[in-house]
Design an enzyme around this catalytic site. Structure first.
Site, PDB file in Angstrom:
ATOM      1  N   ASP A  21      30.655  40.917   8.464  1.00  0.00           N
ATOM      2  CA  ASP A  21      30.339  39.842   9.402  1.00  0.00           C
ATOM      3  C   ASP A  21      31.539  38.955   9.680  1.00  0.00           C
ATOM      4  O   ASP A  21      32.567  39.040   9.006  1.00  0.00           O
ATOM      5  CB  ASP A  21      29.160  39.006   8.866  1.00  0.00           C
ATOM      6  CG  ASP A  21      29.334  38.595   7.406  1.00  0.00           C
ATOM      7  OD1 ASP A  21      30.472  38.627   6.902  1.00  0.00           O
ATOM      8  OD2 ASP A  21      28.331  38.253   6.764  1.00  0.00           O
ATOM      9  N   ASN A  74      19.598  32.134   0.003  1.00  0.00           N
ATOM     10  CA  ASN A  74      18.290  32.356   0.634  1.00  0.00           C
ATOM     11  C   ASN A  74      17.950  33.844   0.746  1.00  0.00           C
ATOM     12  O   ASN A  74      17.013  34.211   1.444  1.00  0.00           O
ATOM     13  CB  ASN A  74      18.250  31.706   2.026  1.00  0.00           C
ATOM     14  CG  ASN A  74      19.299  32.285   2.967  1.00  0.00           C
ATOM     15  OD1 ASN A  74      20.054  33.169   2.575  1.00  0.00           O
ATOM     16  ND2 ASN A  74      19.348  31.793   4.181  1.00  0.00           N
ATOM     17  N   GLU A  89      19.721  36.409   8.078  1.00  0.00           N
ATOM     18  CA  GLU A  89      18.971  35.327   7.462  1.00  0.00           C
ATOM     19  C   GLU A  89      17.488  35.706   7.346  1.00  0.00           C
ATOM     20  O   GLU A  89      17.032  36.637   8.018  1.00  0.00           O
ATOM     21  CB  GLU A  89      19.118  34.058   8.320  1.00  0.00           C
ATOM     22  CG  GLU A  89      20.571  33.595   8.518  1.00  0.00           C
ATOM     23  CD  GLU A  89      21.158  32.891   7.303  1.00  0.00           C
ATOM     24  OE1 GLU A  89      20.880  33.306   6.156  1.00  0.00           O
ATOM     25  OE2 GLU A  89      21.918  31.925   7.496  1.00  0.00           O
TER      26      GLU A  89
END
Ligand code: PGA
Length: 245
Positions: free
Chosen positions: A71, A140, A147
């Protein structure tokens, strides 16, 4: 835990880094012309340091490798101190004999991110797919910048970052305001297409999410939980990160 997942629990961060570097080096030695997927973040820094030492002492040759990073922030200049391009130069690519022409990182300056995503997937396909993908895990549960809630079927995509990721990465920037709010990331499906996956996990702050990812339900709400469905995953964790397993 699923039997497709091999877990190594090491005493501390340095031992985790050493073990992960040994596993990576063995994969390069087995396939010197292979396609390797790289990750950024605080966790793999120690592993990259060990790999650099292996190169310097003549034990590891990067010259045949093709590299694809997971990324990059968007928008961010390639030469920004916080870009993942700069990170990889400083932590590994600039320190070893990898062929710069065979290193690939999504373009954080792309005018048309959707086009950049398609082009990135095409390059991975043309290279024959990823043999060995390194991953970290976000607080997370994100892998790459996928995400919670991102579809498991996504290939490389232009995605928003959640507030928890912005806050957690703000430590590398002058302030949270400077963290880009988007990224281009290899998608979950792209990551799952890698033939082998090595995930590193360090520190007590990751213990709960590592437990959820490996032992909890498989759900897009915990992106890393998808790894339970991959046939060849190795996790190297330090004791604090593995405390709840
Ligand atoms: P970290 O990030 O290594 O900086 O904790 C991991 C990740 O977000 O994948």
């Amino acid at each position: 835990m699923h039997s497709n997942i091999k877990l190594f629990v090491e005493a501390d961060y340095d031992a985790m880094s050493q073990k992960a570097a040994e596993i990576f080096a063995a994969a390069v030695q087995a396939k010197p012309g292979g396609v390797f997927g790289f990750a950024t973040g605080g966790t793999p820094v120690g592993m990259y340091r060990v790999l650099t030492q292996m190169y310097q002492s003549g034990k590891l040759d990067f010259s045949g490798l093709t590299a694809f990073n997971l990324d990059e922030y968007h928008p961010l200049k390639r030469d920004d101190a916080q870009s993942y391009y700069t990170f990889m130069q400083e932590q590994l690519f600039g320190q070893v004999n990898i062929d710069a022409a065979k290193t690939h990182i999504p373009n954080g300056e792309a005018q048309n991110p959707a086009h950049e995503c398609e082009a990135y997937d095409k390059m991975i396909e043309d290279a024959g797919g990823i043999d060995f993908q390194i991953l970290g895990i976000g607080a997370n549960g994100h892998i790459g910048f996928n995400e919670p809630g991102e579809s498991f079927s996504a290939r490389t995509a232009y995605v928003p970052l959640t507030e928890i990721t912005v806050q957690s990465n703000a430590r590398f920037f002058a302030s949270a305001d400077e963290v880009p709010r988007h990224a281009i990331t290899m998608g979950i499906r792209g990551i799952m297409m890698s033939r082998r996956i090595l995930m590193l996990c360090s520190g007590e702050g990751k213990a709960a999410i590592l437990r959820d990812a490996l032992c909890g339900p498989i759900t897009p709400l915990v992106p890393a939980s998808v790894l339970q469905l991959h046939r060849d995953v190795t996790i190297v964790a330090d004791k604090s990160a593995a405390a709840l397993l």
